[in-house]
Write an enzyme that holds these catalytic residues in place. Sequence first.
Site, PDB file in Angstrom:
ATOM      1  N   ASP A  78      -6.965  -2.786   5.883  1.00  0.00           N
ATOM      2  CA  ASP A  78      -6.528  -1.145   5.574  1.00  0.00           C
ATOM      3  C   ASP A  78      -6.911  -0.744   3.945  1.00  0.00           C
ATOM      4  O   ASP A  78      -5.599  -1.474   3.277  1.00  0.00           O
ATOM      5  CB  ASP A  78      -5.999  -0.692   6.704  1.00  0.00           C
ATOM      6  CG  ASP A  78      -6.170   0.530   7.285  1.00  0.00           C
ATOM      7  OD1 ASP A  78      -6.935   1.415   6.673  1.00  0.00           O
ATOM      8  OD2 ASP A  78      -4.593   1.259   7.892  1.00  0.00           O
ATOM      9  N   HIS A  79      -7.653   0.071   3.660  1.00  0.00           N
ATOM     10  CA  HIS A  79      -7.225   0.792   2.014  1.00  0.00           C
ATOM     11  C   HIS A  79      -6.791  -0.447   1.504  1.00  0.00           C
ATOM     12  O   HIS A  79      -5.448   0.131   0.617  1.00  0.00           O
ATOM     13  CB  HIS A  79      -5.880   1.680   2.343  1.00  0.00           C
ATOM     14  CG  HIS A  79      -6.258   3.118   3.903  1.00  0.00           C
ATOM     15  ND1 HIS A  79      -6.850   3.507   3.343  1.00  0.00           N
ATOM     16  CD2 HIS A  79      -5.816   3.233   4.448  1.00  0.00           C
ATOM     17  CE1 HIS A  79      -7.418   5.401   3.718  1.00  0.00           C
ATOM     18  NE2 HIS A  79      -6.825   4.016   4.354  1.00  0.00           N
ATOM     19  N   ASP A 100     -10.794   1.283  -0.665  1.00  0.00           N
ATOM     20  CA  ASP A 100     -10.993   2.656  -0.716  1.00  0.00           C
ATOM     21  C   ASP A 100     -10.351   3.280  -2.174  1.00  0.00           C
ATOM     22  O   ASP A 100      -9.544   3.004  -3.152  1.00  0.00           O
ATOM     23  CB  ASP A 100      -9.845   2.898   0.024  1.00  0.00           C
ATOM     24  CG  ASP A 100      -8.847   4.774  -0.556  1.00  0.00           C
ATOM     25  OD1 ASP A 100     -10.117   5.048  -0.772  1.00  0.00           O
ATOM     26  OD2 ASP A 100      -7.817   5.120  -0.106  1.00  0.00           O
ATOM     27  N   ASP A 263      -3.015   3.919  14.486  1.00  0.00           N
ATOM     28  CA  ASP A 263      -1.331   2.963  14.609  1.00  0.00           C
ATOM     29  C   ASP A 263      -0.190   4.788  14.974  1.00  0.00           C
ATOM     30  O   ASP A 263      -0.078   3.749  15.185  1.00  0.00           O
ATOM     31  CB  ASP A 263      -1.383   3.208  12.327  1.00  0.00           C
ATOM     32  CG  ASP A 263      -0.106   2.199  11.893  1.00  0.00           C
ATOM     33  OD1 ASP A 263       0.515   2.011  12.756  1.00  0.00           O
ATOM     34  OD2 ASP A 263      -0.500   2.180  11.043  1.00  0.00           O
ATOM     35  N   THR A 264      -0.224   5.482  14.433  1.00  0.00           N
ATOM     36  CA  THR A 264       1.028   6.344  14.979  1.00  0.00           C
ATOM     37  C   THR A 264       1.097   6.584  16.599  1.00  0.00           C
ATOM     38  O   THR A 264       1.768   6.106  16.631  1.00  0.00           O
ATOM     39  CB  THR A 264       0.711   7.842  14.359  1.00  0.00           C
ATOM     40  OG1 THR A 264       0.160   7.890  12.496  1.00  0.00           O
ATOM     41  CG2 THR A 264       1.278   8.135  14.928  1.00  0.00           C
TER      42      THR A 264
HETATM   43 ZN   LIG Z   1      -6.748   5.273   6.409  1.00  0.00          ZN
END
Ligand SMILES: [Zn+2]
Length: 343
Positions: A78-79, A100, A263-264
Amino acid sequence: MRQLLDEAAKGGYGVGAFNVNNMEQIQAIMEAAKQTTSPVIIQASRGARSYAQDRYLYHLILAASELYPEIPLAMHLDHGNSFETCKSAIELGFTSVMMDGSLKPDGKTPASFEENVEVTRKVVDFAHERGITVEGEIGVLGGIEDGHGAGGSGLEHVTDPDQAVEFAEKTGVDALAIAIGTSHGAYKFSKKPDGSVLKMDILIAIHNRLPKTHLVMHGSSSVPKDLQDVVNQYGGKLKETWGVPVEEIQLGIRNGVRKINVDTDNRLAITGAIRKVLWETPEKFDPRDYLKPAREAMQKVVALRMTQFGQAGHAGDYKPISIAEIARGYADGTLSTKPLVAN
Ligand SMILES: [Zn+2]
């Protein structure tokens, strides 16, 4: 991941990409996938890789693939902030990476369009030769998570549909993350979002121009009130906040969204469950007494999202293709990286 997304496009559903930092989160996701018969994407950010040491994550996810051979599973970075970060993830064994390039390598400063194209193209060339999927990002998301992000509300750098088309053509990415007003973290919107802050019209405009490109929604936790309430009921101090409503994500899925990052919501579920045990039974001190309910609470959220995104029931639709076969597909053109552009 390319195969998971191609299959999702065929079936008209989305696939949740859930972030992990430890064993319990991986177990929660895999149990939810088994429970709902879902293909699944497990992703780790740079923050997760440094928190857990990424070899731990690699071996935990490898164990998941051994324990659940019936579940199509992609391990995604991710990122990624630079070519080097993506390269190191691929060398470690990630089967998919996000470059990213919307931000400079510091992970904070917005990059120019040209810089973004250049670094993303470089990652695509390196990754595709090895059968690895690449997600790119055009436009800049709001918020900051794990020290990554430009901050702001997410409306400062909403994706321009013309740029999205040019970016997809010039980079050959397999999946495209776009900025439509969402941000990372728990505090996305100060009220239930409407079209003035959550730009679903832009998402639909991009999908109409790039009808075959897999779109990715970041910052797409729904931050439901019941999860916030459990945290606050047992001593937490979360401020009132709104996420992305599930019905908006489902509208996205009807318009080309194939990967949804969550995610949160899982963080809230875990924290609420742990707080509850420690609050109600302060005499307990065995970590399993609160990690087990935490794992179960996350599994419940993940299973619900899998059903809402439509991936439930699809794990058995296809046999996973090996990375070597995918690499051959990119080399001989069977797996196209030229987006179909509609005018
Ligand atoms: Zn993201």
